[in-house]
Structure formats: structure tokens, C-alpha cells
Design a protein around this motif. Structure first.
Motif, PDB file in Angstrom:
ATOM      1  N   UNK A   9       0.823  -1.213   0.000  1.00  0.00           N
ATOM      2  CA  UNK A   9       0.000   0.000   0.000  1.00  0.00           C
ATOM      3  C   UNK A   9       0.852   1.255   0.000  1.00  0.00           C
ATOM      4  N   UNK A  10       1.806   1.341   0.926  1.00  0.00           N
ATOM      5  CA  UNK A  10       2.634   2.550   1.000  1.00  0.00           C
ATOM      6  C   UNK A  10       3.619   2.615  -0.160  1.00  0.00           C
ATOM      7  N   UNK A  11       4.015   1.455  -0.690  1.00  0.00           N
ATOM      8  CA  UNK A  11       4.864   1.477  -1.871  1.00  0.00           C
ATOM      9  C   UNK A  11       4.137   1.987  -3.096  1.00  0.00           C
ATOM     10  N   UNK A  12       2.848   1.676  -3.201  1.00  0.00           N
ATOM     11  CA  UNK A  12       2.051   2.118  -4.351  1.00  0.00           C
ATOM     12  C   UNK A  12       1.580   3.560  -4.226  1.00  0.00           C
ATOM     13  N   UNK A  13       1.795   4.179  -3.080  1.00  0.00           N
ATOM     14  CA  UNK A  13       1.393   5.574  -2.916  1.00  0.00           C
ATOM     15  C   UNK A  13       2.081   6.464  -3.942  1.00  0.00           C
ATOM     16  N   UNK A  14       3.329   6.109  -4.291  1.00  0.00           N
ATOM     17  CA  UNK A  14       4.069   6.904  -5.283  1.00  0.00           C
ATOM     18  C   UNK A  14       3.352   6.915  -6.616  1.00  0.00           C
ATOM     19  N   UNK A  15       2.950   5.719  -7.102  1.00  0.00           N
ATOM     20  CA  UNK A  15       2.261   5.641  -8.393  1.00  0.00           C
ATOM     21  C   UNK A  15       0.943   6.404  -8.375  1.00  0.00           C
ATOM     22  N   UNK A  16       0.195   6.304  -7.280  1.00  0.00           N
ATOM     23  CA  UNK A  16      -1.090   6.984  -7.204  1.00  0.00           C
ATOM     24  C   UNK A  16      -0.919   8.497  -7.182  1.00  0.00           C
ATOM     25  N   UNK A  17       0.096   8.983  -6.467  1.00  0.00           N
ATOM     26  CA  UNK A  17       0.350  10.430  -6.424  1.00  0.00           C
ATOM     27  C   UNK A  17       0.758  10.934  -7.801  1.00  0.00           C
ATOM     28  N   UNK A  18       1.668  10.197  -8.467  1.00  0.00           N
ATOM     29  CA  UNK A  18       2.066  10.577  -9.829  1.00  0.00           C
ATOM     30  C   UNK A  18       0.860  10.552 -10.756  1.00  0.00           C
ATOM     31  N   UNK A  19      -0.002   9.528 -10.599  1.00  0.00           N
ATOM     32  CA  UNK A  19      -1.185   9.426 -11.447  1.00  0.00           C
ATOM     33  C   UNK A  19      -2.143  10.589 -11.270  1.00  0.00           C
ATOM     34  N   UNK A  20      -2.337  11.027 -10.040  1.00  0.00           N
ATOM     35  CA  UNK A  20      -3.250  12.145  -9.787  1.00  0.00           C
ATOM     36  C   UNK A  20      -2.704  13.428 -10.401  1.00  0.00           C
ATOM     37  N   UNK A  21      -1.392  13.675 -10.251  1.00  0.00           N
ATOM     38  CA  UNK A  21      -0.800  14.874 -10.849  1.00  0.00           C
ATOM     39  C   UNK A  21      -0.881  14.827 -12.375  1.00  0.00           C
ATOM     40  N   UNK A  30      -0.072   8.864 -19.843  1.00  0.00           N
ATOM     41  CA  UNK A  30       1.042   8.677 -18.918  1.00  0.00           C
ATOM     42  C   UNK A  30       0.578   7.906 -17.689  1.00  0.00           C
ATOM     43  N   UNK A  31      -0.630   8.211 -17.216  1.00  0.00           N
ATOM     44  CA  UNK A  31      -1.186   7.484 -16.072  1.00  0.00           C
ATOM     45  C   UNK A  31      -1.344   6.010 -16.411  1.00  0.00           C
ATOM     46  N   UNK A  32      -1.924   5.719 -17.569  1.00  0.00           N
ATOM     47  CA  UNK A  32      -2.119   4.334 -17.971  1.00  0.00           C
ATOM     48  C   UNK A  32      -0.791   3.588 -18.066  1.00  0.00           C
ATOM     49  N   UNK A  33       0.193   4.207 -18.697  1.00  0.00           N
ATOM     50  CA  UNK A  33       1.475   3.541 -18.898  1.00  0.00           C
ATOM     51  C   UNK A  33       2.210   3.320 -17.582  1.00  0.00           C
ATOM     52  N   UNK A  34       2.180   4.299 -16.692  1.00  0.00           N
ATOM     53  CA  UNK A  34       2.904   4.159 -15.425  1.00  0.00           C
ATOM     54  C   UNK A  34       2.269   3.084 -14.541  1.00  0.00           C
ATOM     55  N   UNK A  35       0.935   3.009 -14.529  1.00  0.00           N
ATOM     56  CA  UNK A  35       0.266   1.981 -13.737  1.00  0.00           C
ATOM     57  C   UNK A  35       0.501   0.595 -14.329  1.00  0.00           C
ATOM     58  N   UNK A  36       0.445   0.487 -15.657  1.00  0.00           N
ATOM     59  CA  UNK A  36       0.740  -0.783 -16.307  1.00  0.00           C
ATOM     60  C   UNK A  36       2.170  -1.210 -16.019  1.00  0.00           C
ATOM     61  N   UNK A  37       3.093  -0.256 -16.112  1.00  0.00           N
ATOM     62  CA  UNK A  37       4.499  -0.564 -15.853  1.00  0.00           C
ATOM     63  C   UNK A  37       4.731  -1.009 -14.423  1.00  0.00           C
ATOM     64  N   UNK A  38       3.975  -0.430 -13.485  1.00  0.00           N
ATOM     65  CA  UNK A  38       4.110  -0.837 -12.090  1.00  0.00           C
ATOM     66  C   UNK A  38       3.710  -2.291 -11.904  1.00  0.00           C
ATOM     67  N   UNK A  39       2.630  -2.710 -12.569  1.00  0.00           N
ATOM     68  CA  UNK A  39       2.195  -4.101 -12.476  1.00  0.00           C
ATOM     69  C   UNK A  39       3.251  -5.027 -13.068  1.00  0.00           C
ATOM     70  N   UNK A  40       3.743  -4.698 -14.264  1.00  0.00           N
ATOM     71  CA  UNK A  40       4.749  -5.540 -14.916  1.00  0.00           C
ATOM     72  C   UNK A  40       6.031  -5.611 -14.107  1.00  0.00           C
ATOM     73  N   UNK A  41       6.450  -4.472 -13.548  1.00  0.00           N
ATOM     74  CA  UNK A  41       7.679  -4.436 -12.760  1.00  0.00           C
ATOM     75  C   UNK A  41       7.558  -5.294 -11.509  1.00  0.00           C
ATOM     76  N   UNK A  42       6.430  -5.198 -10.816  1.00  0.00           N
ATOM     77  CA  UNK A  42       6.250  -5.988  -9.595  1.00  0.00           C
ATOM     78  C   UNK A  42       6.172  -7.480  -9.890  1.00  0.00           C
ATOM     79  N   UNK A  43       5.470  -7.847 -10.943  1.00  0.00           N
ATOM     80  CA  UNK A  43       5.258  -9.257 -11.229  1.00  0.00           C
ATOM     81  C   UNK A  43       6.501  -9.938 -11.780  1.00  0.00           C
TER      82      UNK A  43
END
Length: 318
Positions: A9-21, A30-43
Motif C-alpha cells: 500500500x505505502x509502496x504504491x502511494x508513489x504511483x497513485x500520487x504521480x497518477x493524480x498529478x 502517462x497514467x495508464x502507462x505508469x500503472x501498467x508498468x508498475x504491475x509488470x515491474x512488480x510481477x
């Protein structure tokens, strides 16, 4: 399990903050790509490094984790793929009832459903399956003997100090995120790197640094269930909460954020979920599985480096 959930949860706070901005600046792609990249990077990258590091430390045995929980997470990730796939297929087959509106309406409806499912998943994990994360060694499970409990770790800082540091870091990340979002397009032109590569590969590597370090650290302590809770749990949280949350926030802001991530990106996510699900089905890990996941991530990174995003990016608002 709660520890893995908090780390994710706290690790994903970065992606959510970037997404809101980025949403505030109208940069939905950019929001779509960064969230998709976060999923791929974690998995692939985070989980692969955890398996690899843990396998090197405990190279004489296979580490074990809760297979049932991994199966549930794999099912949720497949459901997220379904939520992303239908709007993309609807768009590229030109079968919308109301062109330009049906796709967005379907995305918002699916996002609400995904948020409800994620809330039910949290309730199920935290209340119904409280004892599912009790780790058993392979020998103990065969003999039916409970393993000895680890000694309680002494907290390094107090709960109040933790809250203070989390508040400070969240505020600091919020400030840096605004500068980061504004610099994405300029960096893409200056470095001659596709925005898709920056959004899917570079941003998530930075944003997932906390999950990366935590997953490796716990794997090297033979606490693989927590590593899985961080890596796979984070991917599940982004796909079932982060993406729908950004769709709803965009809806409130008046931005047409939808679940159409384009066919190339959706296909990449689908293949990744299938590959990781096969790796998790046995409930064991070793350094070879970790190495294969890392190499899979390198293939994904190379694919996005040569991929030209067909969607036209709407620039920041003037």
C-alpha cells in the motif's frame, strides 16, 4: 499478510500520487502507462529478484509459500486483464453502440465493479483466512509438526515516529511528482526515448524501489509469503484498486480516463499474468525461477523500447 499489504500500500502511494498529478495535467496516457508498468515491474522484476536472491541464500532447498493465496491473486489479476481487454476490443472492433461514449461508460462501470471486488478480497483475506499465512517448512508439513515460531523482532522506531516519517515522505513525494510529470515529455525528446518506455519501464523502477528492497530482504530471510504479499499483492492492488481509482478520479475531474490501454499493452499484461501464474502454481521458488522472471522483464523492456505508442498524447492543459 498484513505486513505485505502495508508494504504494498505505502509502496504504491508513489504511483497513485504521480497518477493524480498527471490526470490533473490531462496526461491520461502517462497514467495508464505508469500503472501498467508498475504491475509488470512488480510481477516480473521485483518477484524475480526476490526469488533469485532467496534462491541463492537458500540454494540447497526450495523455498515454499502459500499456494492458495497466490492462486487467489492470480485470479484477481486475470479479472483485471478482463476489465482492460473488453474496452480495448470494443474500441478496435468499432462495435460501440455510441462511438466514443460506450467505451468510457464501460470502463467506469467496470472500475466500480473492480473496486467492490478488491474490497471484498481484503475482507476475505483479513477476516476469513487469518491463518493462511502461517509458513510451514517442507519437512514440518510432511511430518505434521508445527515449525518453531520466530522470535519477535524489536521495532527500530515507535509507531508515532513511523507516522511522522510516512507523512513527511508522502508530502515530499507529492512535491517531486509534480516536477517529474512536467519533465516526462521533455526527457522523451531530449533522450530520444519513447514516452511508452519511460512510463512503463523507467518510472515504475523508481516508484517500486520500496517494494523491490522489501521483497528481496524478506526473501533472503526465508519469509517468502511476505515477499509475495509485497510483489504480487502490489500488482493486485494496482490492477484492482489503483487503475479503477484513477478512472474514478478522472471521472470526477472531468478527464476521459478509461480502461483501454491499447492492444499491445493489454496483450503484454495478459501474457505476463499467465507466465507468473504458471510459476506460482507449485507453491515453491528457487533462483532459476527468479532468473527466468528477470529475463522475461528484459524482453518486455526491450519490446517497449522499440514500440511506438499509436495513441496521440494529450499534452498538459494550458
Amino acid at each position: 499478510m498484513v505486513g505485505g499489504l502495508l508494504n504494498a500500500t505505502f509502496g504504491n502511494a508513489t504511483e497513485l500520487i504521480i497518477g493524480i498529478y498527471a490526470l490533473r495535467n490531462g496526461m491520461t496516457r502517462v497514467v495508464q502507462l505508469s500503472l501498467l508498468g508498475s504491475i509488470l515491474s512488480n510481477m516480473l522484476l521485483v518477484l524475480g529478484c526476490a526469488f533469485f536472491a532467496g534462491g541463492l541464500v537458500f540454494y540447497r532447498k526450495e523455498q515454499v509459500f502459500d499456494k492458495a493465496s497466490a492462486t487467489v491473486n492470480s485470479g484477481l489479476l486475470l479479472m483485471a486483464v478482463m476489465g482492460l481487454l473488453f474496452p480495448a476490443v470494443l474500441h478496435f472492433t468499432h462495435t460501440e453502440v455510441h462511438y466514443g461514449k460506450s467505451e468510457l461508460a464501460l470502463s467506469r462501470f467496470s472500475s466500480c465493479i473492480m473496486l467492490v471486488v478488491y474490497a471484498a478480497y481484503l475482507f476475505f483475506q483479513l477476516n476469513t483466512r487469518k491463518d493462511s499465512y502461517v509458513p510451514l517448512t517442507e519437512e514440518a508439513s510432511r511430518q505434521g509438526v508445527d515449525p518453531p515460531e520466530d522470535d519477535d523482532e524489536v521495532p527500530e522506531i515507535t509507531k508515532f515516529e513511523t507516522i511522522v516519517w510516512l507523512s513527511i515522505m508522502t508530502a515530499w513525494i507529492s512535491i517531486l511528482s509534480e516536477y517529474l510529470v512536467d519533465a516526462i515529455e521533455g526527457a522523451s525528446l531530449a533522450w530520444n526515448i519513447p514516452i511508452a518506455f519511460i512510463g512503463v519501464i523507467l518510472l515504475p523502477i523508481v516508484g517500486n524501489a520500496a517494494e523491490h528492497a522489501s521483497a528481496i530482504m524478506f526473501a533472503m530471510k526465508d519469509k517468502l509469503d511476505i515477499s509475495l504479499g509485497v510483489a504480487i499483492g502490489s500488482s493486485t492492488q494496482i490492477s484492482m484498486f489503483g487503475i479503477p481509482f484513477c478512472v474514478v478520479v478522472g471521472w470526477i475531474m472531468g478527464e476521459p480516463m478509461d480502461l483501454n490501454f491499447q492492444l499491445f499493452e493489454t496483450a503484454t499484461l495478459f501474457i505476463t499474468v499467465i507466465v507468473v501464474a504458471f510459476f506460482l502454481q507449485e507453491g515453491t521458488s528457487n533462483y532459476f525461477k527468479g532468473l527466468m522472471l528477470i529475463l522475461c522483464y528484459m524482453i518486455v523492456a526491450a519490446s517497449f523500447f522499440v514500440h511506438e505508442d499509436p495513441s496521440s498524447e494529450r499534452g498538459p492543459k494550458t
